[in-house]
Enzyme design. Structure first.
Site, short mmCIF file in Angstrom:
data_model
loop_
_atom_site.label_atom_id
_atom_site.label_comp_id
_atom_site.label_asym_id
_atom_site.label_seq_id
_atom_site.Cartn_x
_atom_site.Cartn_y
_atom_site.Cartn_z
N ASN A 94 0.87 -1.18 0.00
CA ASN A 94 0.00 0.00 0.00
C ASN A 94 0.90 1.23 0.00
OD1 ASN A 94 -1.89 1.98 0.34
ND2 ASN A 94 -2.27 1.56 2.51
N LYS B 297 0.11 4.24 -0.38
CA LYS B 297 -0.54 5.47 0.12
C LYS B 297 -0.26 6.61 -0.88
CE LYS B 297 0.07 3.68 4.72
NZ LYS B 297 -0.09 3.92 6.14
N HIS C 282 -9.75 1.73 4.54
CA HIS C 282 -8.48 1.85 5.28
C HIS C 282 -8.70 2.81 6.46
CE1 HIS C 282 -4.33 2.88 6.22
NE2 HIS C 282 -3.99 1.78 5.58
N GLU D 90 -7.04 5.14 7.56
CA GLU D 90 -6.78 6.56 7.27
C GLU D 90 -7.99 7.19 6.59
OE1 GLU D 90 -3.06 5.91 5.24
OE2 GLU D 90 -2.18 5.31 7.14
N GLU E 53 -6.13 -4.40 10.56
CA GLU E 53 -5.07 -3.41 10.76
C GLU E 53 -5.33 -2.63 12.03
OE1 GLU E 53 -2.91 -2.40 6.94
OE2 GLU E 53 -4.64 -1.09 7.02
N GLY F 80 2.01 2.46 10.67
CA GLY F 80 2.98 3.54 10.48
C GLY F 80 3.66 3.97 11.76
N SER G 151 2.89 -2.04 10.41
CA SER G 151 4.35 -2.09 10.58
C SER G 151 4.95 -3.45 10.26
CB SER G 151 4.74 -1.64 12.00
OG SER G 151 4.31 -0.30 12.22
C1 PEP Z 1 -1.00 0.34 5.82
O1 PEP Z 1 -0.73 1.25 5.07
O2 PEP Z 1 -2.05 -0.26 5.68
C2 PEP Z 1 -0.01 -0.04 6.82
C3 PEP Z 1 -0.22 -1.12 7.51
O3 PEP Z 1 1.09 0.77 6.96
P1 PEP Z 1 2.47 0.41 7.72
O4 PEP Z 1 2.93 -0.92 7.18
O5 PEP Z 1 3.40 1.52 7.39
O6 PEP Z 1 2.17 0.31 9.19
#
Ligand code: PEP
Length: 256
Positions: free
Chosen positions: A9, A11, A95, A97, A167, A173, A212
């Site tokens: 992803n 982003k 997501h 975000e 998630e 992040g 992460s």
């Molecule tokens: C994500 O963008 O869904 C995500 C899990 O980001 P990260 O791996 O940076 O935590």
């Protein structure tokens, strides 16, 4: 048998040139990967460049969002049919975000998932609790409620195409990965809810973990029985790091 699925992803990162360069290097590093499904969720502006770069490979293209409407006066939006036309086989919806920053609600996410399935795109439906919710011991309730609300419009006949991503918001992040056991506990719960909702075949729906994930922790995460893949943000931005995650089963990666 649930085939592992590893999704990058990106982003809001990468120009078209950067996206194309990533794909070239990733393909060199992966060769012909057939044991897992590999997906790249690119920004809308890079979809064409990534699609072109992926021609002839088994790596699939994804978008990161979609409009639930088919067509019309929705300035700034992109329809499911447009994504299909751009070569997308997957699309992330809900997501955290988008839920937190753009106010997306379960009902809208559910309509997006159903609309994607209607044009043959596999939705990756994201759910996950905040730190506050986890500390208040509400993880199970929050995840179950998001899952039910985000899948209301999805018909049982379509579930072979559905992917769910767990998630935990506190792990996205932040560098704070859920332990493999913490993630497995929630994946098991999600699996049980999917069975209740869709019957026995709900057990075949793939559930990715996101938060992460990196080369150093992917092996332990993927070893959990109900974790079928990873949705990777930060560590998917460099092709060598994402390639290591995709090759999590290789000896080289186990040694890192
Ligand atoms: C994500 O963008 O869904 C995500 C899990 O980001 P990260 O791996 O940076 O935590």
């Amino acid at each position: 048998m649930r085939r592992p699925i590893l999704t990058a992803n990106w982003k809001m990162h990468k120009t078209r040139a950067q996206a194309a360069a990533f794909v070239t290097v990733l393909r060199e590093q992966l060769g012909h990967t057939t044991e897992v499904d590999v997906v790249i969720a690119a920004p809308f502006t890079s979809l064409a460049a990534v699609h072109e770069g992926l021609l002839g490979s088994e790596i699939a293209l994804a978008a990161q969002n979609v409009c639930a409407e088919a067509e019309g006066a929705f300035t700034g939006e992109i329809s499911p049919a447009m994504l299909a036309d751009a070569g997308c086989h997957y699309c992330i919806v809900g997501h955290s975000e988008r839920r937190a920053l753009y106010g997306e609600q379960d009902a809208e996410i559910s309509r997006k998932a159903a609309a994607l399935l209607g044009v043959g795109i596999r939705p990756i439906v994201c759910v996950g609790e905040t730190l506050e919710e986890r500390e208040a011991d509400r993880t199970a309730d929050i995840v179950a409620s998001q899952l039910a609300g985000s899948l209301t419009d999805v018909e049982t006949a379509a579930i072979g195409e559905l992917v769910v991503a767990y998630e935990p918001v506190w792990a996205i992040g932040t560098g704070h990965t859920a332990t493999p056991e913490q993630a497995q506990e929630v994946h098991l719960l999600i699996r049980a809810r999917l069975r209740e909702r869709f019957g026995a075949s709900g057990a075949d729906i793939r559930i990715q973990y996101g938060g992460s994930v990196k080369p150093e922790n992917v092996v332990a995460i993927m070893a959990q029985p109900d974790i079928d893949g990873a949705l990777v943000g930060g560590a998917s931005l460099a092709p060598d790091s994402f390639a290591k995650i995709v090759r999590y089963e290789s000896q080289e990666n186990r040694a890192t």
